[in-house]
Design a protein around this motif. Structure first.
Motif, PDB file in Angstrom:
ATOM      1  N   GLU A  70       0.833  -1.206   0.000  1.00 25.85           N
ATOM      2  CA  GLU A  70       0.000   0.000   0.000  1.00 25.85           C
ATOM      3  C   GLU A  70       0.868   1.256   0.000  1.00 25.85           C
ATOM      4  O   GLU A  70       0.545   2.236  -0.674  1.00 25.85           O
ATOM      5  N   ASP A  71       1.967   1.233   0.765  1.00 27.54           N
ATOM      6  CA  ASP A  71       2.875   2.384   0.796  1.00 27.54           C
ATOM      7  C   ASP A  71       3.478   2.641  -0.582  1.00 27.54           C
ATOM      8  O   ASP A  71       3.565   3.789  -1.042  1.00 27.54           O
ATOM      9  N   ILE A  72       3.910   1.566  -1.244  1.00 31.50           N
ATOM     10  CA  ILE A  72       4.502   1.716  -2.580  1.00 31.50           C
ATOM     11  C   ILE A  72       3.452   2.200  -3.579  1.00 31.50           C
ATOM     12  O   ILE A  72       3.707   3.098  -4.395  1.00 31.50           O
ATOM     13  N   ASP A  73       2.259   1.620  -3.504  1.00 33.64           N
ATOM     14  CA  ASP A  73       1.180   2.037  -4.405  1.00 33.64           C
ATOM     15  C   ASP A  73       0.863   3.522  -4.228  1.00 33.64           C
ATOM     16  O   ASP A  73       0.635   4.253  -5.204  1.00 33.64           O
ATOM     17  N   MET A  79       2.250   4.383 -11.516  1.00 27.28           N
ATOM     18  CA  MET A  79       3.379   4.288 -12.431  1.00 27.28           C
ATOM     19  C   MET A  79       4.313   3.123 -12.119  1.00 27.28           C
ATOM     20  O   MET A  79       5.321   2.933 -12.783  1.00 27.28           O
ATOM     21  N   GLN A  80       4.013   2.325 -11.080  1.00 26.53           N
ATOM     22  CA  GLN A  80       4.897   1.259 -10.643  1.00 26.53           C
ATOM     23  C   GLN A  80       4.595  -0.062 -11.355  1.00 26.53           C
ATOM     24  O   GLN A  80       3.542  -0.233 -11.953  1.00 26.53           O
ATOM     25  N   ASP A  81       5.551  -0.990 -11.252  1.00 32.26           N
ATOM     26  CA  ASP A  81       5.326  -2.369 -11.674  1.00 32.26           C
ATOM     27  C   ASP A  81       4.929  -3.131 -10.415  1.00 32.26           C
ATOM     28  O   ASP A  81       5.765  -3.440  -9.574  1.00 32.26           O
ATOM     29  N   ARG A  82       3.643  -3.419 -10.262  1.00 31.41           N
ATOM     30  CA  ARG A  82       3.134  -3.976  -9.005  1.00 31.41           C
ATOM     31  C   ARG A  82       3.667  -5.389  -8.751  1.00 31.41           C
ATOM     32  O   ARG A  82       3.893  -5.779  -7.602  1.00 31.41           O
ATOM     33  N   PHE A 117       8.424   9.142   2.323  1.00 31.39           N
ATOM     34  CA  PHE A 117       7.143   8.928   1.651  1.00 31.39           C
ATOM     35  C   PHE A 117       6.335   7.747   2.202  1.00 31.39           C
ATOM     36  O   PHE A 117       5.223   7.508   1.744  1.00 31.39           O
ATOM     37  N   ALA A 118       6.883   6.981   3.142  1.00 32.06           N
ATOM     38  CA  ALA A 118       6.137   5.840   3.684  1.00 32.06           C
ATOM     39  C   ALA A 118       5.105   6.325   4.696  1.00 32.06           C
ATOM     40  O   ALA A 118       5.346   7.266   5.447  1.00 32.06           O
ATOM     41  N   ASN A 119       3.964   5.668   4.721  1.00 32.18           N
ATOM     42  CA  ASN A 119       2.924   5.997   5.686  1.00 32.18           C
ATOM     43  C   ASN A 119       3.020   5.163   6.956  1.00 32.18           C
ATOM     44  O   ASN A 119       2.307   5.425   7.928  1.00 32.18           O
ATOM     45  N   HIS A 120       3.892   4.143   6.926  1.00 29.63           N
ATOM     46  CA  HIS A 120       4.014   3.254   8.073  1.00 29.63           C
ATOM     47  C   HIS A 120       5.494   2.982   8.364  1.00 29.63           C
ATOM     48  O   HIS A 120       6.311   2.904   7.449  1.00 29.63           O
ATOM     49  N   ILE A 381       9.982  -1.075  -9.441  1.00 29.19           N
ATOM     50  CA  ILE A 381       9.002  -1.086  -8.355  1.00 29.19           C
ATOM     51  C   ILE A 381       8.508   0.300  -7.990  1.00 29.19           C
ATOM     52  O   ILE A 381       7.493   0.436  -7.318  1.00 29.19           O
ATOM     53  N   GLU A 382       9.227   1.349  -8.404  1.00 27.65           N
ATOM     54  CA  GLU A 382       8.810   2.703  -8.057  1.00 27.65           C
ATOM     55  C   GLU A 382       8.193   3.387  -9.273  1.00 27.65           C
ATOM     56  O   GLU A 382       8.404   2.991 -10.412  1.00 27.65           O
ATOM     57  N   GLY A 383       7.447   4.431  -9.018  1.00 28.03           N
ATOM     58  CA  GLY A 383       6.792   5.126 -10.109  1.00 28.03           C
ATOM     59  C   GLY A 383       7.026   6.612 -10.080  1.00 28.03           C
ATOM     60  O   GLY A 383       8.142   7.087 -10.258  1.00 28.03           O
ATOM     61  N   ALA A 384       5.960   7.385  -9.845  1.00 28.85           N
ATOM     62  CA  ALA A 384       6.071   8.839  -9.870  1.00 28.85           C
ATOM     63  C   ALA A 384       6.933   9.360  -8.738  1.00 28.85           C
ATOM     64  O   ALA A 384       7.537  10.435  -8.839  1.00 28.85           O
ATOM     65  N   ASN A 385       6.994   8.632  -7.616  1.00 30.52           N
ATOM     66  CA  ASN A 385       7.929   8.898  -6.522  1.00 30.52           C
ATOM     67  C   ASN A 385       8.608   7.593  -6.161  1.00 30.52           C
ATOM     68  O   ASN A 385       8.106   6.512  -6.448  1.00 30.52           O
TER      69      ASN A 385
END
Length: 554
Positions: A70-73, A79-82, A117-120, A381-385
Motif C-alpha cells: 500500500e505504501d509503494i502504491d 506508475m509502478q510495476d506492481r 514517503f512511507a505511511n508506516h 518497483i517505483e513510479g512517480a515517486n
C-alpha cells in the motif's frame, strides 16, 4: 581500430551494489565474468559520499506485506510495476542477510521508522563507512578468480547476433577500442544525475547504460520522474541536506534576508506547516503541499538568475536532540567542518535519482535476449515517486534474480561469432552519423556543460511547455555543431566524445518525455498543467524503431 577481442561468459557493466551482487552470484555459479567500471571498483551512487549512511527498508512481518505494498502504491501514482513491488516485499528480508557476502555490514535501527514517503514505520538497515566497505570488497574479490575487473573502461556499444546480445565494444584505460565476446550483458550503470549541472551523483552516473540498452532494442519507462533533492551550495558544495532538520528551522531567506516562501504559499498554509510537512521527505513531490518549499527556490532562481542558493536559519536547539536520527547526520556534517547554526547554510535543488529507466521484468530481463538491467538504471518497483529505503534493497533483490536467470540463459547458449571488421564498420557509421560537417566544432566539454546548464534550468522542479520546447531546440542546435568523429580520432578525447553524444541523445529524450506528460504527478511538475489527470494513468514508454524515437503511453 580494434586492439583485441576478449572472450568471457558474462559482461557486467558497473561496480556499485547491483554490479557487485550480480557478479558475485554468477561467479559462485561458475561463470567467467568481466566487470567493467568507468572509474574504480565500488563506484557509482552506491559509494558516493552523499550522506552519513544509506538505509534499506525491510518487510517487518508477513502482516506488513500488504501494508508495505500500500505504501509503494500510494507514492507511485499508478506508475509502478506492481508484480515487481510484491516480489521485492517478499524477498528483501532474505536479501539484507546477504549484504555481508558483498562486503557490507549493515546495522538494524533499534526501532521501526517511516522511510521517506512511507505511511508506516518498518525495519531499517543502515549502510555506512564506505571506505571500510571498499576494503571488504577488495578482499572478497580475491576469492573470485573468475571475475576480471576492468577499471577505467567505458562500454560504448553493444553487439548483437540476430536478436540476441553477443558482446560489446569498450574503450579501455588507454582509450583503445577492444571487443568483448560474451553470452550475456548485465547493465548496472546507475542513473543519469550527472546530466544536470547541480547533482548529487559522481561523474560516472551519466546515463550511458540507458543509451546502450535503448540502442540494443530495449525500452525506457518513466524517464520524466526524476528526484530533485535540496543540496548545500555552501558552506560545502554538493553535500546532501537532511530534510528532518527543518523541524528546527526558523526561516528560509534570500540574500537580502527576505523569506522566499511568503510569495508562493497559498492561503491557509503557514510557513511552519510547510516546514513540518517538508521535513518528512527528501525529494520534491507535487503530491504534498510542501512542494512550495522547492517551487519557491526555483522561482527565485529563474527571477534572479543566481544559483547561490537560499539560507536556512536554524535554531540552536537542534544540537540538543541526541537521537540517532539527528546525531548521525549532524556528526557527519561536523566531520566535514559544517555546523548548521554557526555556518551560513544555503541550499538549492540538486538532481539525484531517476525513478524510471530501462523497462525490465522481475528477473531484470529487458526483452532483448541476453541483456539484463538492474539497480537505478532499471525502472521497476517505483513510479512517480520513489519510496525511501528501496533503492539499495532493489539492487540486492533484483541483482540476485537477474543472476539466477542469467545463469540459466548462458548455460543454454554459446558465444556468438563476432566479425571485427563488420562491427568496426557499424561503429564507424554510428560515429560518422553523429558528426556535423563543421570545422568550428563544439568540444565534448562544451557540449556536456551546455547540456547540464539547459537541463538544470529547464528540466528541474518547475517545468512548462514553452521552456521545454526552447530547451529541445537548443539541444538540436548543439547536435548540428558537434563533430564527434573529429574527437574520436584523438585518442585522449574518445571517452568524452561518446559521453557528449550520449548527453545529447539522453537530454532530448528526457525533455520530450517531460513535454509528453501534460500533467503534474509525483516528481513531475508542469506549471502549465498543475493537475494530475486520470487520462495519464499510464506509463510513458520510449523505444527506437529504425533509428527513430517512439513515445507511447502503454
Amino acid at each position: 581500430m580494434i586492439k583485441e577481442i576478449i572472450t568471457t561468459d558474462v559482461l557486467v557493466v558497473g561496480s556499485g551494489i547491483a554490479g557487485l551482487k550480480v557478479s558475485m552470484e554468477l561467479a559462485k555459479a561458475g561463470q567467467n565474468i568481466i566487470m567493467s567500471t568507468k572509474t574504480q571498483l565500488c563506484s557509482g551512487s552506491s559509494f558516493f559520499p552523499l550522506k552519513a549512511s544509506l538505509g534499506t527498508q525491510v518487510t517487518k512481518s508477513d502482516e506488513d506485506k500488504a501494508v508495505f505494498l500500500e505504501d509503494i502504491d500510494a507514492v507511485s501514482h499508478n506508475m509502478q510495476d506492481r508484480e515487481m513491488a510484491k516480489i521485492y516485499i517478499d524477498e528483501i528480508r532474505d536479501r539484507v542477510e546477504e549484504f555481508p557476502e558483498i562486503g557490507i555490514e549493515p546495522y538494524k535501527l533499534p526501532d521501526d521508522r517511516k522511510a521517506c514517503f512511507a505511511n508506516h514505520g518498518r525495519m531499517i538497515y543502515m549502510l555506512k563507512d564506505w571506505n571500510k566497505i571498499r576494503g571488504n570488497v577488495s578482499e572478497i574479490m580475491e576469492n573470485y578468480p573468475n571475475i576480471t575487473l576492468m577499471e577505467r573502461t567505458a562500454v560504448v556499444s553493444l553487439l548483437k547476433q540476430g536478436e540476441r546480445i553477443s558482446g560489446a565494444v569498450l574503450l579501455d584505460r588507454d582509450n583503445d577500442f577492444i571487443m568483448v565476446n560474451c553470452k550475456a550483458v548485465v547493465l548496472a550503470t546507475g542513473g543519469f544525475g550527472n546530466i544536470y549541472k547541480h547533482n548529487l551523483n559522481p561523474n560516472d552516473v551519466d546515463g550511458s547504460g540507458h543509451i546502450l540498452a535503448l540502442e540494443a532494442g530495449a525500452s525506457l519507462v518513466n524517464m520524466e520522474f526524476i528526484q530533485f533533492i535540496p543540496g548545500f551550495t555552501s558552506p560545502k558544495y554538493k553535500t546532501l541536506w537532511g530534510e528532518h532538520t527543518l523541524n528546527y528551522c526558523k526561516d528560509f531567506v534570500d540574500a537580502d534576508g527576505n523569506s522566499i516562501l511568503d510569495e508562493v504559499l497559498p492561503e491557509g498554509l503557514t510557513k511552519e506547516e510547510c516546514f513540518k510537512i517538508r521535513s518528512t521527505h527528501g525529494p520534491f513531490t507535487n503530491s504534498k503541499t510542501s512542494k512550495y518549499f522547492d517551487i519557491a527556490m526555483m522561482k527565485n532562481i529563474f527571477r534572479t538568475k543566481s544559483e547561490e542558493g537560499f539560507e536556512l536559519i536554524y535554531d540552536g536547539e537542534i544540537y540538543k536532540n541526541e537521537t540517532d536520527f539527528y546525531t548521525i547526520y549532524l556528526n557527519w556534517l561536523e566531520e566535514r567542518g559544517i555546523n548548521l547554526v554557526r555556518d551560513t547554510m544555503k541550499i538549492a535543488p540538486f538532481a539525484h535519482a531517476s525513478n524510471g529507466g530501462v523497462k525490465i521484468d522481475s528477473y531484470g530481463r529487458t526483452g532483448v535476449p541476453g541483456l539484463y538491467a538492474i539497480g537505478e538504471l532499471a525502472g521497476g518497483i517505483e513510479g512517480a515517486n520513489r519510496l525511501g529505503g528501496n533503492s539499495t534493497g532493489a539492487c540486492m533483490v533484483f541483482g540476485k534474480r537477474a543472476a539466477q536467470d542469467c545463469q540459466r540463459y548462458v548455460e543454454n547458449v554459446n558465444n556468438g561469432k563476432i566479425d571485427p571488421q563488420l562491427e568496426h564498420a557499424k561503429l564507424s557509421q554510428v560515429i560518422h552519423s553523429f558528426s556535423a560537417n563543421t570545422e568550428n566544432t563544439l568540444t565534448p566539454h562544451e557540449v556536456m556543460e551546455a547540456v547540464r546548464e539547459i537541463m538544470w534550468f529547464n528540466g528541474n522542479v518547475i517545468r512548462d511547455g514553452k521552456n521545454l520546447q526552447t530547451a529541445l531546440e537548443k539541444i538540436e542546435e548543439m547536435k548540428s555543431a558537434f563533430n564527434m568523429e573529429f574527437f574520436v580520432n584523438h585518442v585522449t578525447e574518445r571517452k568524452s566524445a561518446f559521453k557528449a553524444r550520449n548527453f545529447l541523445i539522453l537530454s532530448s529524450l528526457l525533455l520530450k518525455a517531460m513535454l509528453e506528460r501534460k500533467e503534474s504527478r509525483g516528481a513531475h511538475y508542469r506549471e502549465d498543467y498543475p493537475v494530475e489527470y486520470e487520462f495519464y494513468n499510464k506509463r510513458l514508454m520510449i523505444s527506437l524503431n529504425k533509428g527513430q524515437i517512439n513515445m507511447d503511453f502503454e
